[in-house]
Design an enzyme around this catalytic site. Structure first.
Site, mmCIF file in Angstrom:
data_model
loop_
_atom_site.group_PDB
_atom_site.id
_atom_site.type_symbol
_atom_site.label_atom_id
_atom_site.label_comp_id
_atom_site.label_asym_id
_atom_site.label_seq_id
_atom_site.Cartn_x
_atom_site.Cartn_y
_atom_site.Cartn_z
ATOM 1 C CB CYS A 90 -0.696 0.214 1.310
ATOM 2 S SG CYS A 90 -1.787 1.495 1.643
ATOM 3 C CG HIS A 233 -4.524 -2.740 2.819
ATOM 4 N ND1 HIS A 233 -4.345 -3.355 3.840
ATOM 5 C CD2 HIS A 233 -4.502 -1.136 2.084
ATOM 6 C CE1 HIS A 233 -3.255 -1.865 3.592
ATOM 7 N NE2 HIS A 233 -3.534 -1.325 2.814
ATOM 8 C CD GLU A 234 -4.949 0.635 -0.564
ATOM 9 O OE1 GLU A 234 -5.325 1.961 0.301
ATOM 10 O OE2 GLU A 234 -3.744 0.370 -0.660
ATOM 11 C CG HIS A 237 -5.817 2.704 4.654
ATOM 12 N ND1 HIS A 237 -5.252 2.249 5.932
ATOM 13 C CD2 HIS A 237 -5.091 1.986 3.542
ATOM 14 C CE1 HIS A 237 -4.049 1.448 5.533
ATOM 15 N NE2 HIS A 237 -4.051 1.202 3.922
ATOM 16 C CG HIS A 243 -0.954 -0.487 7.011
ATOM 17 N ND1 HIS A 243 0.942 0.551 6.524
ATOM 18 C CD2 HIS A 243 -1.757 -0.513 5.959
ATOM 19 C CE1 HIS A 243 0.151 0.996 4.721
ATOM 20 N NE2 HIS A 243 -0.945 0.466 5.103
#
Length: 562
Positions: A90, A233-234, A237, A243
């Protein structure tokens, strides 16, 4: 510039491994400084801060990075650390910084910002330009990736059409290089995507994917980067999570490969804890799942060479690989025009092999077998060997043409069975049959006094299929369906060698009880007895018979002459 040179010199002096291990190259140290600064482990270098930088803080930064990545905490730029820094990941920094991570007990991290509403809108504004995935498949994958977070919280997500006066909360784009934010993409590999934390700014929540990546879903051969896994994953955020260092967390900064069927995917406990810390637990009512299912692209018929028959997919559990190599932390198993990839976690990227020429772009079509491979320590280039030649790759792209093995010190027309870089002295070893040559990458020349007898590696099989070094520094010889492990700093195999390769490396069933693989003969002194003893001592620090410690400085000067 002077400040940067001083910082590099300081790191070289302070973070170098002990004398028996190779010192990090200036290029590796430069990579380390840039990487640690970019991802939040070191403050940006400027005069006021550089003067306050202490050896302890520099070591702490590397140790925290190693802890985050699940590596041994050496505080040094060792090969495993360098390989991890080169892995796709990332774009966002590991935001807490050294002090926060040292004190932290939980694995997940919170950005400190949340959405003040519980219903969020999203839209894909631009799609990948050269992807096998249709626009509909991309939209469905995004919907399922958001659902993974919604099922564990009180959040709901609605896709909206083109904006009518107001942009959605989460705007999704596939972009290249510089794209009007502070996180430019770097092409294939490297950084994959990034997303912005919640807030009132127009870019808050927006999520960007590098359009130069090969985005895939449901890939049968392990090629490309799984879009669903990266999207989950993104979006973490975009909801306010940083993380995580938890081994099973989707919020680990490094790409871990596909995560399976989107309809069955569930967040890890660490990810649920972090999300629910921000938004609370999900209500008892069932979550409204998407009505569409993500569809993998239709399988493409394999391209067969013009003048040769198609090659059947081999059985990985049979062993007998043409080459095995540790490339940037992953283990590659080559067999004919196919290869498998084993992640650092020990999981296969896919049980089906990938096609050699689809992955290694530019490798000549007539190369049907890779006999050896390794990642060059000094610059991260990847070398593939076949016949009396080798090819150099930057990531997956070929650089130049075929090069002769004579460049590495081998006789004209000679081939290799195995090639590996030994971290204990930084030298590259080229094995053929019962002998090996040694090449000095730093000096760009072969070492004199070679070839030498492979029996100096006590217990090693002759003519191995390949040799590789693990992320932990252990050396592995492979032959047939077995492997021989040499512990770090040692050139003597473990007493229980050899061991079956399949169940320990390739997710294969344990072999039925039967005769063990034959053990190679014990090393015997060659004609130059002194030379043999020096080989054993300088590599492993072990001697065939006890020798008074006071004599050691007279007999050996260190690992450099191995």
């Amino acid at each position: 510039m002077r400040l940067r040179l001083r910082l590099l010199a300081l790191l070289l002096l302070l973070l170098a491994p002990p004398a028996r291990a190779p010192k990090p190259s200036a290029q590796d140290v430069s990579l380390g400084v840039d990487w640690l600064t970019r991802y939040g482990y070191l403050p940006p270098p400027h005069p006021a801060q550089a003067q306050l930088q202490s050896p302890e803080k520099l070591r702490d930064a590397i140790k925290v990075m190693q802890r985050f990545a699940g590596l041994p905490e050496t505080g040094r730029m060792d090969p495993g650390t360098v390989a991890t820094m080169r892995k796709p990941r990332c774009s966002l920094p590991d935001v807490l910084g050294v002090a926060g991570l040292v004190r932290r007990r939980r694995r997940y991290a919170l950005s400190g910002s949340v959405w003040k509403k519980r219903t969020l809108t999203w839209r894909v504004r631009s799609f990948p330009q050269s992807s096998q995935l249709s626009q509909e498949t991309v939209r469905v994958l995004m919907s399922y990736a958001l659902m993974a977070w919604g099922m564990e919280s009180g959040l709901t997500f609605h896709e909206v059409d083109s904006p009518q006066g107001q942009e959605p909360d989460i705007l999704i784009d596939f972009a290249r290089a510089f794209h009007q934010d502070s996180y430019p993409f770097d092409g294939l590999g490297g950084t994959l995507a990034h997303a912005f934390f919640p807030g009132e700014h127009p870019i808050s929540g927006d999520t960007h994917f590098d359009d130069e990546e090969t985005w895939t879903f449901g890939s049968k051969d392990g090629e490309g980067t799984d879009l669903f896994a990266v999207a989950v994953h993104e979006f973490g955020h975009a909801l306010g999570l940083g993380h995580s260092s938890a081994p099973n967390s989707i919020m680990r900064p490094f790409y871990q490969g596909p995560v399976g069927d989107p309809d069955k995917y569930r967040l890890s406990q660490d990810d649920r804890d972090g999300l629910q810390q921000l938004y609370g637990k999900a209500p008892q009512t069932p979550y409204d799942k998407p009505t569409r299912k993500p569809l993998a692209p239709p399988p493409q018929p394999p391209a067969s060479p013009t003048h040769s028959p198609s090659f059947p997919i081999p059985d990985r559990c049979e062993g007998n690989f043409d080459a095995i190599a540790n490339i940037r932390g992953e283990t590659f198993f080559f067999k004919g025009p196919w290869f498998w990839r084993l992640q650092p976690s020990g999981q296969l990227v896919s049980p089906r092999p990938a096609r050699l020429h689809r992955f290694w772009e530019g490798l000549p079509a007539q190369v049907r077998v890779v006999q050896a491979a390794y990642a060059r320590h000094r610059d991260g280039r990847i070398l593939l060997f076949s016949g009396p030649q080798f090819w150099v790759f930057q990531d997956r792209q070929l650089e130049g043409g075929a090069r002769p093995l004579t460049e590495l010190g081998l006789p004209p027309g000679e081939e290799v069975d195995a090639v590996f870089s030994w971290p204990q002295n930084g030298k590259t070893y080229l094995v053929r049959g019962r002998q090996y040559w040694r090449y000095d990458e730093a000096a760009a020349r072969p070492d004199p006094g070679y070839p030498r007898d492979l029996s100096l590696w006590e217990g090693a099989p002759p003519s191995p299929d390949d040799v590789t070094v693990s992320n932990a520094g252990d050396t592995y010889f492979f032959k047939g369906a077995h492997y021989w492990r040499f512990p770090k700093n040692s050139i003597k195999t473990e007493p229980d060698a050899p061991q079956p390769m399949g169940p320990n490396w390739l997710d294969c069933p344990a072999p039925s009880s039967g005769p063990r693989a034959p053990r190679p003969p014990k090393a015997t002194p060659v004609s130059e007895t002194c030379d043999c003893q020096c080989e054993l001592n300088q590599a492993a620090g072990r001697w065939p018979a006890p020798i008074p410690l006071l004599l050691l400085p007279l007999l050996v000067g260190g690992v450099a002459s191995r």
